[in-house]
Write an enzyme that holds these catalytic residues in place. Structure first.
Site, PDB file in Angstrom:
ATOM      1  N   LYS A 103     -24.869  19.284   4.076  1.00  0.00           N
ATOM      2  CA  LYS A 103     -24.192  18.312   4.943  1.00  0.00           C
ATOM      3  C   LYS A 103     -23.868  18.948   6.287  1.00  0.00           C
ATOM      4  O   LYS A 103     -24.102  18.349   7.339  1.00  0.00           O
ATOM      5  CB  LYS A 103     -22.909  17.797   4.268  1.00  0.00           C
ATOM      6  CG  LYS A 103     -23.214  16.886   3.101  1.00  0.00           C
ATOM      7  CD  LYS A 103     -22.005  16.612   2.217  1.00  0.00           C
ATOM      8  CE  LYS A 103     -22.412  15.807   0.988  1.00  0.00           C
ATOM      9  NZ  LYS A 103     -21.349  15.647  -0.001  1.00  0.00           N
ATOM     10  N   GLN A 117     -15.258  17.317  -1.014  1.00  0.00           N
ATOM     11  CA  GLN A 117     -16.336  17.408  -1.996  1.00  0.00           C
ATOM     12  C   GLN A 117     -15.763  17.326  -3.415  1.00  0.00           C
ATOM     13  O   GLN A 117     -14.873  18.082  -3.771  1.00  0.00           O
ATOM     14  CB  GLN A 117     -17.108  18.732  -1.797  1.00  0.00           C
ATOM     15  CG  GLN A 117     -18.341  18.874  -2.661  1.00  0.00           C
ATOM     16  CD  GLN A 117     -19.424  17.853  -2.339  1.00  0.00           C
ATOM     17  OE1 GLN A 117     -19.754  17.612  -1.189  1.00  0.00           O
ATOM     18  NE2 GLN A 117     -19.978  17.239  -3.372  1.00  0.00           N
ATOM     19  N   ASP A 120     -16.834   8.732   3.031  1.00  0.00           N
ATOM     20  CA  ASP A 120     -17.419   8.587   1.691  1.00  0.00           C
ATOM     21  C   ASP A 120     -17.210   7.169   1.161  1.00  0.00           C
ATOM     22  O   ASP A 120     -17.842   6.769   0.183  1.00  0.00           O
ATOM     23  CB  ASP A 120     -16.739   9.572   0.718  1.00  0.00           C
ATOM     24  CG  ASP A 120     -17.657  10.723   0.334  1.00  0.00           C
ATOM     25  OD1 ASP A 120     -18.878  10.595   0.534  1.00  0.00           O
ATOM     26  OD2 ASP A 120     -17.141  11.733  -0.180  1.00  0.00           O
TER      27      ASP A 120
END
Ligand code: NAP
Length: 292
Positions: free
Chosen positions: A52, A96, A119
């Protein structure tokens, strides 16, 4: 049968974004920024976070990875998230997952302000998605919808059967496809492990989405001739012929299912490739909303 090439599409999307960011830089403007928070040293998480970060930098976005020890307390983690909630350099915050067991993931996800929740997991954004309002779409489902759109696959009035009801794939993709919107407007069925006769449902699918996490689970007899098949699964299976001793396969028995389909995603090289591209899109969209 047409292969839905996630690698090519993801590159296309990243190139388009790169051009937009170059324009911002040329005009001397601030660029979109993404901070990724990694707790502990889970190798898979480290690898995702690295990918990422690299993808962001390649496009000229501001990227930062906050690496935190496994032992960090929930309160300390929340205070770091609050810091980024208020940091104007960062438009997207991604924690994460999974997190260590002593940290409540729901509390952490809720502590990211909805405007920076790239997200799309904050309940505010989940709620907005379900009522069809402007929101951040979770990256994997967003990638699927973008794939269908870019390949000009008709969705309106089609029967989409989603196998899997997780909060990160199954439920949001079902929620996206059911909306009365362009690129959606499907009739949607959601299946899960309590389905008595899964095949009865999957055989009705014009668009079949497998997000199960079981290697090669969807077999040819479960798929209607001419269906569009989207395989979200990423499963490791032993393969002594490879250097690593394993290979990655999807939830769909690709070899036998592919000849029956009109379109199908490969694994790897399908949906997985789209996920990071859509995270970058979400970060850019967050930037536009915040800096507007
Ligand atoms: P998950 O949270 O484990 O959910 C799996 C879902 O499949 C559950 O809803 C489960 O039902 C259902 N299921 C399991 N066995 C079933 C069966 N025999 N029949 C019908 N339904 C069954 O997994 P996930 O996070 O959604 O991920 C699914 C797969 O996608 C995994 O392989 C994962 O690695 C992959 N993935 C890929 C990406 C990407 O970027 N390509 C992103 C995320 C996930 P219950 O709810 O009843 O347990």
């Amino acid at each position: 049968m047409i292969l839905l090439d996630g690698t090519k599409l993801a590159e296309e999307i990243k190139t388009e974004l790169g051009e937009k960011i170059k324009k911002l830089t040329d005009e001397g403007k601030k660029v979109p920024g993404l901070v990724t928070i990694l707790v502990g040293e889970n190798p898979a998480s480290q690898s995702y976070v690295n990918s990422k970060g690299k993808a962001c930098q390649k496009l000229g976005m501001l990227s930062k990875t906050e690496r935190l020890p496994e032992t960090i307390s929930q309160e300390e983690l929340i205070s770091i998230i609050y810091k980024y909630n208020n940091d104007p350099a960062f438009h997207g915050i991604l924690v994460q997952l999974p997190l260590p067991k002593h940290i409540n993931e729901d509390v952490i996800v809720e502590s990211i302000i909805p405007a920076k929740d790239v997200d799309g997991f904050n309940p505010v954004n989940v709620g907005n998605l379900s009522i069809g309002k402007d929101t951040f779409y979770p990256c994997t489902p967003y990638g699927i919808v973008e794939m269908l759109k870019r390949y000009k696959i008709e969705t309106s009035g089609k029967h989409a059967v989603v196998v899997g009801r997780s909060n990160i794939v199954g439920k949001p993709i079902a929620n996206m496809l059911v909306q009365k919107k362009e690129g959606a407007n499907c009739v949607v069925t959601i299946c899960h492990s309590a389905a008595k006769d899964l095949k009865k449902f999957t055989l009705q699918a014009d668009i079949l989405i497998a997000a199960i996490g079981r290697a090669n689970y969807i077999t040819a007899d479960m798929v209607r001739e001419g269906a569009v098949v989207i395989d979200v699964g990423i499963n490791r299976v032993e393969d002594k012929t490879t250097e690593k001793g394993y290979k990655i396969v999807g939830d769909v028995d690709f070899e036998n299912v592919a000849p029956k389909t009109s379109y199908i995603t490969p694994v790897p090289g399908g949906v997985g490739k789209m996920t990071i591209a859509m995270l970058l899109v979400n970060t850019y969209e967050a930037y536009l909303k915040i800096e507007r």
